[in-house]
Design a protein around this motif. Sequence first.
Motif, PDB file in Angstrom:
ATOM      1  N   PRO A  85      32.152 -30.018  46.337  1.00 31.10           N
ATOM      2  CA  PRO A  85      32.105 -28.637  45.654  1.00 31.10           C
ATOM      3  C   PRO A  85      32.819 -28.635  44.184  1.00 31.10           C
ATOM      4  O   PRO A  85      33.725 -29.638  44.223  1.00 31.10           O
ATOM      5  N   PRO A  86      32.418 -28.031  43.243  1.00 31.46           N
ATOM      6  CA  PRO A  86      32.695 -27.843  41.978  1.00 31.46           C
ATOM      7  C   PRO A  86      34.448 -27.429  42.313  1.00 31.46           C
ATOM      8  O   PRO A  86      34.577 -26.787  43.006  1.00 31.46           O
ATOM      9  N   PRO A  87      35.248 -28.006  41.248  1.00 34.14           N
ATOM     10  CA  PRO A  87      36.644 -27.397  41.556  1.00 34.14           C
ATOM     11  C   PRO A  87      36.640 -25.922  41.327  1.00 34.14           C
ATOM     12  O   PRO A  87      35.821 -25.298  40.766  1.00 34.14           O
TER      13      PRO A  87
ATOM     14  N   GLY B 125      25.096 -14.366  33.763  1.00 36.05           N
ATOM     15  CA  GLY B 125      24.664 -15.252  34.941  1.00 36.05           C
ATOM     16  C   GLY B 125      25.432 -16.417  34.999  1.00 36.05           C
ATOM     17  O   GLY B 125      26.199 -16.879  33.967  1.00 36.05           O
ATOM     18  N   VAL B 126      25.167 -17.149  35.878  1.00 31.90           N
ATOM     19  CA  VAL B 126      25.961 -18.748  36.064  1.00 31.90           C
ATOM     20  C   VAL B 126      25.440 -19.662  34.858  1.00 31.90           C
ATOM     21  O   VAL B 126      26.445 -20.436  34.460  1.00 31.90           O
ATOM     22  N   ASP B 127      24.380 -19.548  34.069  1.00 28.25           N
ATOM     23  CA  ASP B 127      23.935 -20.000  33.063  1.00 28.25           C
ATOM     24  C   ASP B 127      24.174 -19.552  31.725  1.00 28.25           C
ATOM     25  O   ASP B 127      23.883 -20.268  30.722  1.00 28.25           O
TER      26      ASP B 127
ATOM     27  N   LEU C 108      36.277 -23.770  38.140  1.00 30.24           N
ATOM     28  CA  LEU C 108      34.786 -23.581  37.703  1.00 30.24           C
ATOM     29  C   LEU C 108      33.606 -22.785  38.189  1.00 30.24           C
ATOM     30  O   LEU C 108      32.652 -22.401  37.793  1.00 30.24           O
ATOM     31  N   VAL C 109      33.876 -22.378  39.537  1.00 31.91           N
ATOM     32  CA  VAL C 109      33.027 -21.323  40.278  1.00 31.91           C
ATOM     33  C   VAL C 109      33.137 -19.918  39.560  1.00 31.91           C
ATOM     34  O   VAL C 109      34.213 -19.441  39.983  1.00 31.91           O
ATOM     35  N   LEU C 110      32.050 -19.524  39.344  1.00 33.37           N
ATOM     36  CA  LEU C 110      32.183 -18.106  38.880  1.00 33.37           C
ATOM     37  C   LEU C 110      31.703 -17.139  39.780  1.00 33.37           C
ATOM     38  O   LEU C 110      30.741 -17.256  40.484  1.00 33.37           O
ATOM     39  N   THR C 111      32.881 -16.339  40.143  1.00 30.09           N
ATOM     40  CA  THR C 111      32.548 -15.204  41.307  1.00 30.09           C
ATOM     41  C   THR C 111      31.714 -14.134  40.239  1.00 30.09           C
ATOM     42  O   THR C 111      31.331 -14.036  39.233  1.00 30.09           O
TER      43      THR C 111
END
Length: 252
Positions: free
Chosen positions: A11-13, A243-245, A16-19
């Motif tokens: 999994p990404p650190p 968004g995530v992008d 870096l995961v956007l909630t």
Amino acid sequence: PTLMVPAAAPPPPASLVLTQDDLKKIAAYKAVEHVKSGMVLGLGTGSTAKHAVNRIAQLLNQGKLKDIVGIPTSSTTHEQAVNLGIPLSDLDSHPVIDLAIDGADEVDPELNLVKGRGGSLLREKMVESASKKFVVIVDESKLVNYVGGSKLAMPVEVIPFCWSHSLNRLVALFADSGCVGELRKCVTGEKAYVTDNGNYIIDLYFERDIGDLNEASDAILRLPGIVEHGMFIGLATSVIVAGVDGVTVKTK
Ligand code: 5RP
């Protein structure tokens, strides 16, 4: 024998995961870039709008914004803004608002909205329809192909008197769309949820597209006992979608 399965990608650190809440905050901060000193601002309601109100207060406290007047769209936002020291007024004193910033529950490709799952649709519509610009802030989960397309509630504010009669009449209006409705309850207990205006909310759910939104709106508002509905047709000037992008801005 032991079956060898390829290892899953790590999994990404966590950082870096956007909630979903991060995305709401990103959209909110982007919208506040449109706020200029001296503006009269419509302050929205909900978990996305809350970030915008926080950011406006932060910029005021840092002296980067001056002479702002906020018009809150709910008692909750009123309380938040008072606690943060944002000067407040109302539509009676400021009938024209420069810019309103608020979240939404659904956004269709024409920028029509469903609002009011937080219960504040009436004051939101009063404030946002009095605004020269209405910037909507959402995370990408709010995008739908048509209003009602999320299969989640489309709220209608009704007077408490004979609310179940109003519910039945609303459902009958949209029988062709497979409509069902229910009285919104408080999160705790069986009591009806009561809006800031002392009214009830009927949540409508649709199986299928409800067709022409203006016709649907007119039909709802013609029913006695109905105060307002949560379709915001043609009111949004632009929609900021995080968004995530990345962030996209949709305008009419
Ligand atoms: C409240 C609203 C909110 O703007 C809408 O429910 C979106 O809320 P959130 O930002 O918490 O997802 O219309 O009446």
